[in-house]
Design a protein around this motif. Sequence first.
Motif, PDB file in Angstrom:
ATOM      1  N   CYS A  19       0.853  -1.188   0.000  1.00  0.00           N
ATOM      2  CA  CYS A  19       0.000   0.000   0.000  1.00  0.00           C
ATOM      3  C   CYS A  19       0.887   1.236   0.000  1.00  0.00           C
ATOM      4  O   CYS A  19       2.021   1.197   0.465  1.00  0.00           O
ATOM      5  N   THR A  28       0.673   3.600   1.956  1.00  0.00           N
ATOM      6  CA  THR A  28       1.008   3.899   3.355  1.00  0.00           C
ATOM      7  C   THR A  28       2.308   3.197   3.759  1.00  0.00           C
ATOM      8  O   THR A  28       3.103   3.746   4.529  1.00  0.00           O
ATOM      9  N   HIS A  66       0.148  -4.355   5.589  1.00  0.00           N
ATOM     10  CA  HIS A  66      -1.142  -4.396   6.278  1.00  0.00           C
ATOM     11  C   HIS A  66      -2.294  -4.798   5.365  1.00  0.00           C
ATOM     12  O   HIS A  66      -3.423  -4.393   5.579  1.00  0.00           O
ATOM     13  N   CYS A 109      -6.911  -3.095   2.086  1.00  0.00           N
ATOM     14  CA  CYS A 109      -6.786  -1.698   2.513  1.00  0.00           C
ATOM     15  C   CYS A 109      -7.322  -0.812   1.408  1.00  0.00           C
ATOM     16  O   CYS A 109      -8.279  -0.083   1.592  1.00  0.00           O
TER      17      CYS A 109
END
Length: 330
Positions: A42, A44, A64, A149
């Motif tokens: 991701c 992030t 994640h 996500c």
Amino acid sequence: MKAAIFESAHKTPGVFVQIEDVPRPQLAGGHVLLRVLACGVCRTDLHIVEGDLPPLRPQLIPGHQIVGEVVEGATAELPLGTRVGVSWMGGADGDCWYCRHGMENLCDRPTYTGYTVNGGYGEYVLVRADFAFPLPAGLDDVHVAPLLCAGIIGFRSLRVAGVERGERVGLFGFGSSASLAIAILQSWECEVYVVTRGEFHRKRAASLGATWVGKEDEKPPVALDRAITFAPSGEVVVSALASLRKGGVVAINAIHLDHMPSFDYDKLLWGERQIRSVANMTRQDARDFLTVAETLCIRPQVRVFSLEDANRALLAVKEETEQGSAVVVP
Ligand SMILES: [Zn+2]
Ligand SMILES: [Zn+2]
């Protein structure tokens, strides 16, 4: 076990993580140990390994968007071998004001997978049992990973923007999250206007059925009811705001923005227009989205990397060169 480790104190240009042998996590109460089957990459993660988000631990295993199977700590709800997904929201305290008011995404003492605790760029990961979701059988490991996500938070963005059936919705930036959100908007019979840089992203938006597609300096031909921004850029937020009708909403799907430029309140925000950020996700968002994804057969484009190639996968996200979401497989 093998894992990709981010060390906040040792930065080498182009090297985000090091592949190392580390002890397998020990089972702890309320947790399950997962054997990782796939883990999505991701933006992030990139913000973490590039230091846009402050490091919280000297050593961290990022990741994640985890697909794993329960190998230890099985419960009645999660028997041994259950295939589960784990997302950014890896836990909440359950008793702060936000948790008690149905806003666990804003918890004062949250656990963020692959940030406050180790994540899925490894062969095994320890996760909270109550934040692991059994996954629908219809989607295989690498195709369900990016939903965990990009998909869930894209879905939450539509909720935060207050999208209603048949509305005109702008998507500003067209990466992984937006390309998953468009399928849901179409099922709600919305008109979708996409503003994005990059010929590849524009072609993809058009092929996925966008009503109109424009470059980053173009403005949709109609006033929008809602807009969602996906780029980590404040300029994009202002462009989205400038495309709204009175009373319209911009939802910002970004954990980090470069900066927020000043803008003309009288022209852009007056008229009860709103700017909202989208922070994290609730377990209900995850459950609802996974049900929708299975019903609509949402299947992201993916490019699979081995765990040893985690740096290449992160670089692909950084440079937006990949045609599809990057997924790491141990
Ligand atoms: Zn809380
Ligand atoms: Zn994420």
